[in-house]
Design a protein around this motif. Structure first.
Motif, PDB file in Angstrom:
ATOM      1  N   VAL A  23      -4.362   0.108 -15.327  1.00 56.05           N
ATOM      2  CA  VAL A  23      -3.464   1.162 -14.879  1.00 56.05           C
ATOM      3  C   VAL A  23      -2.536   0.535 -13.839  1.00 56.05           C
ATOM      4  CG1 VAL A  23      -5.183   1.991 -13.186  1.00 56.05           C
ATOM      5  CG2 VAL A  23      -3.272   3.472 -13.864  1.00 56.05           C
ATOM      6  N   ALA A  24      -1.226   0.800 -13.960  1.00 53.13           N
ATOM      7  CA  ALA A  24      -0.234   0.151 -13.110  1.00 53.13           C
ATOM      8  C   ALA A  24       0.333   1.132 -12.090  1.00 53.13           C
ATOM      9  CB  ALA A  24       0.893  -0.422 -13.964  1.00 53.13           C
ATOM     10  N   PHE A  25       0.133   0.811 -10.819  1.00 52.33           N
ATOM     11  CA  PHE A  25       0.734   1.553  -9.721  1.00 52.33           C
ATOM     12  C   PHE A  25       1.773   0.663  -9.040  1.00 52.33           C
ATOM     13  CE2 PHE A  25      -3.810   3.089  -9.793  1.00 52.33           C
ATOM     14  CZ  PHE A  25      -3.536   4.319 -10.357  1.00 52.33           C
ATOM     15  N   SER A  26       2.523   1.222  -8.106  1.00 54.30           N
ATOM     16  CA  SER A  26       3.429   0.417  -7.295  1.00 54.30           C
ATOM     17  C   SER A  26       2.644  -0.195  -6.144  1.00 54.30           C
ATOM     18  CB  SER A  26       4.568   1.270  -6.738  1.00 54.30           C
ATOM     19  OG  SER A  26       5.392   1.747  -7.784  1.00 54.30           O
ATOM     20  N   ALA A  27       2.842  -1.486  -5.914  1.00 54.39           N
ATOM     21  CA  ALA A  27       2.118  -2.191  -4.859  1.00 54.39           C
ATOM     22  C   ALA A  27       2.603  -1.756  -3.485  1.00 54.39           C
ATOM     23  CB  ALA A  27       2.296  -3.695  -5.028  1.00 54.39           C
ATOM     24  N   GLY A  28       1.662  -1.536  -2.582  1.00 53.35           N
ATOM     25  CA  GLY A  28       2.023  -1.123  -1.236  1.00 53.35           C
ATOM     26  C   GLY A  28       2.923  -2.112  -0.523  1.00 53.35           C
ATOM     27  N   ALA A  29       2.718  -3.409  -0.772  1.00 54.44           N
ATOM     28  CA  ALA A  29       3.522  -4.434  -0.105  1.00 54.44           C
ATOM     29  C   ALA A  29       4.996  -4.335  -0.457  1.00 54.44           C
ATOM     30  CB  ALA A  29       2.983  -5.818  -0.463  1.00 54.44           C
ATOM     31  N   ASP A  30       5.320  -3.669  -1.569  1.00 56.27           N
ATOM     32  CA  ASP A  30       6.725  -3.488  -1.938  1.00 56.27           C
ATOM     33  C   ASP A  30       7.454  -2.557  -0.967  1.00 56.27           C
ATOM     34  OD1 ASP A  30       6.405  -5.108  -4.123  1.00 56.27           O
ATOM     35  OD2 ASP A  30       6.272  -3.487  -5.587  1.00 56.27           O
ATOM     36  N   PHE A  31       6.704  -1.852  -0.125  1.00 63.28           N
ATOM     37  CA  PHE A  31       7.290  -0.869   0.790  1.00 63.28           C
ATOM     38  C   PHE A  31       7.222  -1.328   2.244  1.00 63.28           C
ATOM     39  CE2 PHE A  31       5.818   1.066  -3.061  1.00 63.28           C
ATOM     40  CZ  PHE A  31       6.849   1.904  -3.427  1.00 63.28           C
ATOM     41  N   GLY A  32       6.758  -2.547   2.463  1.00 59.85           N
ATOM     42  CA  GLY A  32       6.666  -3.104   3.803  1.00 59.85           C
ATOM     43  C   GLY A  32       5.490  -4.052   3.910  1.00 59.85           C
ATOM     44  N   SER A  33       5.644  -5.089   4.712  1.00 59.39           N
ATOM     45  CA  SER A  33       4.610  -6.127   4.787  1.00 59.39           C
ATOM     46  C   SER A  33       3.294  -5.623   5.358  1.00 59.39           C
ATOM     47  CB  SER A  33       5.117  -7.301   5.631  1.00 59.39           C
ATOM     48  OG  SER A  33       5.454  -6.866   6.947  1.00 59.39           O
ATOM     49  N   ALA A  34       3.325  -4.515   6.084  1.00 62.01           N
ATOM     50  CA  ALA A  34       2.102  -3.991   6.696  1.00 62.01           C
ATOM     51  C   ALA A  34       1.277  -3.125   5.748  1.00 62.01           C
ATOM     52  CB  ALA A  34       2.458  -3.175   7.943  1.00 62.01           C
ATOM     53  N   TYR A  35       1.763  -2.961   4.502  1.00 65.67           N
ATOM     54  CA  TYR A  35       1.152  -1.962   3.616  1.00 65.67           C
ATOM     55  C   TYR A  35       0.519  -2.578   2.371  1.00 65.67           C
ATOM     56  CZ  TYR A  35       3.953   0.739   6.806  1.00 65.67           C
ATOM     57  OH  TYR A  35       4.501   1.256   7.956  1.00 65.67           O
ATOM     58  N   GLY A  36      -0.009  -3.782   2.519  1.00 67.12           N
ATOM     59  CA  GLY A  36      -0.597  -4.479   1.382  1.00 67.12           C
ATOM     60  C   GLY A  36      -1.825  -3.811   0.796  1.00 67.12           C
ATOM     61  N   LYS A  37      -2.457  -2.919   1.548  1.00 72.23           N
ATOM     62  CA  LYS A  37      -3.665  -2.244   1.052  1.00 72.23           C
ATOM     63  C   LYS A  37      -3.389  -0.797   0.645  1.00 72.23           C
ATOM     64  CE  LYS A  37      -6.876  -5.285   3.433  1.00 72.23           C
ATOM     65  NZ  LYS A  37      -8.060  -5.416   4.320  1.00 72.23           N
ATOM     66  N   TYR A  38      -2.118  -0.519   0.385  1.00 68.90           N
ATOM     67  CA  TYR A  38      -1.715   0.808  -0.073  1.00 68.90           C
ATOM     68  C   TYR A  38      -1.277   0.750  -1.540  1.00 68.90           C
ATOM     69  CZ  TYR A  38      -1.486   2.716   4.714  1.00 68.90           C
ATOM     70  OH  TYR A  38      -1.778   3.164   5.976  1.00 68.90           O
ATOM     71  N   LEU A  39      -1.185   1.939  -2.130  1.00 66.25           N
ATOM     72  CA  LEU A  39      -0.645   2.119  -3.474  1.00 66.25           C
ATOM     73  C   LEU A  39       0.310   3.298  -3.471  1.00 66.25           C
ATOM     74  CD1 LEU A  39      -3.816   2.184  -5.774  1.00 66.25           C
ATOM     75  CD2 LEU A  39      -2.133   0.332  -5.659  1.00 66.25           C
ATOM     76  N   ARG A  40       1.325   3.245  -4.333  1.00 63.42           N
ATOM     77  CA  ARG A  40       2.117   4.436  -4.614  1.00 63.42           C
ATOM     78  C   ARG A  40       1.832   4.879  -6.037  1.00 63.42           C
ATOM     79  NH1 ARG A  40       8.571   4.697  -5.346  1.00 63.42           N
ATOM     80  NH2 ARG A  40       7.869   4.033  -7.409  1.00 63.42           N
TER      81      ARG A  40
END
Length: 388
Positions: free
Chosen positions: A342-359
């Motif tokens: 399943v493909a989500f948007s990577a959190g790091a695409d929204f800022g370097s501090a958000y590598g452990k997030y998903l959109r």
């Protein structure tokens, strides 16, 4: 009352759809901000009639459509503009880059509120600007803006690339928030470039407020960017517009096309015109469906994945998930793609501090949303089993 079908899964593979073509066939895509719903029936019918005409030359927006947008701004937001204030564009992203080209010089500061949509996050690189970040803060009541921090950042900036409603958090700035931004921008002589593309997708009875509508003073230094594309799912038809009430600013903005930003798509013009004129009932039904998906996603995340933190989106069809407590061996986007397909948007695409997030894009039939959650659950179960 007319009913609309948002539950039918419409196959999109083989249609050159970026969302579905970017990954192998066995991957369920829930990433890019593109809904899996057919456009409003009235829009489809209008496009069919336009296609049957058979001639597809260059488009030129007519006075009637300009007046329709003027009337729309007044009816929806109580915002008085004139037809001459409108500049048609093939997209919002070209619009904010035109604005930066027109009104900044290398070395100037560009203020953004992170986490933020990748083209906004990286726009400073296109023009040699310094990125100035004023992060939104997650609280139990949603994402909040630190007005003092933002004012200090504004003092170091030439322009503020505002995203409201906000992507990826779904935050809707309040009148108090916007008034603080406007006062700071005026005080520090900062241009506001407002990406308001999700302005018709607000939940729980909220009402969008264009920042330029607050006062003539803030309107004089604001370029507002809007489009029917997100609300009515016609992004591929490449039509948007800017509203610039300051005539001198509008002239400079328009001149910054430099042969790189073309005219709008003739089919996109027709689709946008008809969407604004006739598709209000469809939009209302869509909002009800999306809010149901948001609430379902919120409840299922809490039930199945209590370690994931999610703040309910106030707008858009995007959810922002904090997956740090899952303690995965790799970035969450990579983990769920590899182990759950399943493909989500990577959190790091929204800022370097958000590598452990998903959109997560929940703008889809409920069955696809359920399937996405099932794939996440299977991936985490397999990981837990292998760790034992």
């Amino acid at each position: 009352m007319t009913s609309f079908d948002f539950d039918t899964v419409i196959p999109r593979k083989g249609t050159d759809a970026k969302k579905w073509a970017a990954y192998p066939a066995d991957v369920l895509p829930m990433w890019v901000a593109d809904m899996d719903f057919a456009a409003p029936p009235s829009v489809i019918e209008a496009l069919r009639a336009r296609v049957e005409h058979g001639v597809f030359g260059y488009g030129l927006p007519q006075d009637a459509f300009r007046q329709q947008i003027v009337d729309d701004m007044q009816a929806k937001y109580g915002w008085t503009i004139s037809p001459d204030d409108i500049v048609f564009l093939p997209g919002v992203e070209p619009g904010f880059n035109m604005a930066l080209k027109s009104e900044t010089k290398p070395g100037d500061g560009l203020l953004i509120q992170t986490p933020v949509y990748h083209p906004i996050l990286t726009a400073h690189r296109n023009w040699g600007l310094k990125s100035i970040e004023a992060p939104l803060v997650a609280t139990d009541n949603g994402y909040e803006m630190d007005a003092e921090q933002l004012d200090a950042a504004m003092a170091r900036s030439r322009a503020f690339l505002l995203c409201n409603p906000h992507n990826p958090t779904g935050k809707v700035l309040t009148r108090e928030d916007l008034s603080a931004i406007a006062a700071s921008a005026i005080r520090h002589d900062v241009l506001v470039i407002a990406d308001e593309i999700h302005c018709e997708l607000l939940f729980d009875g909220r009402r969008h407020i264009p920042i330029a509508s607050l006062s003539p003073e803030i309107a004089e230094r604001t370029i507002t960017l809007m489009s029917a594309s997100k609300t009515y799912n016609i992004a591929g038809l490449k039509t948007a517009f800017a509203i610039v009430t300051n005539a001198a600013l509008r002239t400079r903005f328009n001149a910054s096309r430099l042969g790189l930003v073309d005219s709008v798509n003739v089919l996109g013009l027709e689709a946008s015109r008809v969407a604004y004129a006739t598709a209000g009932p469809w939009r209302d039904a869509l909002l009800t469906y999306l809010q149901g998906n948001r609430d379902y996603l919120q409840a299922e995340i809490a039930r199945r994945f209590p370690a994931i933190r999610i703040v309910p989106a106030e707008s858009t069809y995007l959810a922002w998930l904090d997956c740090a407590a899952l303690d995965l061996p790799e970035a969450p986007q990579s983990f769920f793609l590899t182990h759950g397909r399943v493909a989500f948007s990577a959190g790091a695409d929204f800022g370097s501090a958000y590598g452990k997030y998903l959109r997560v894009n929940f703008g889809c039939p409920r069955a696809l949303l359920e399937e996405g959650l099932d794939r996440m659950e299977r991936a985490l179960s397999s990981f837990a089993a292998s760790a034992r």
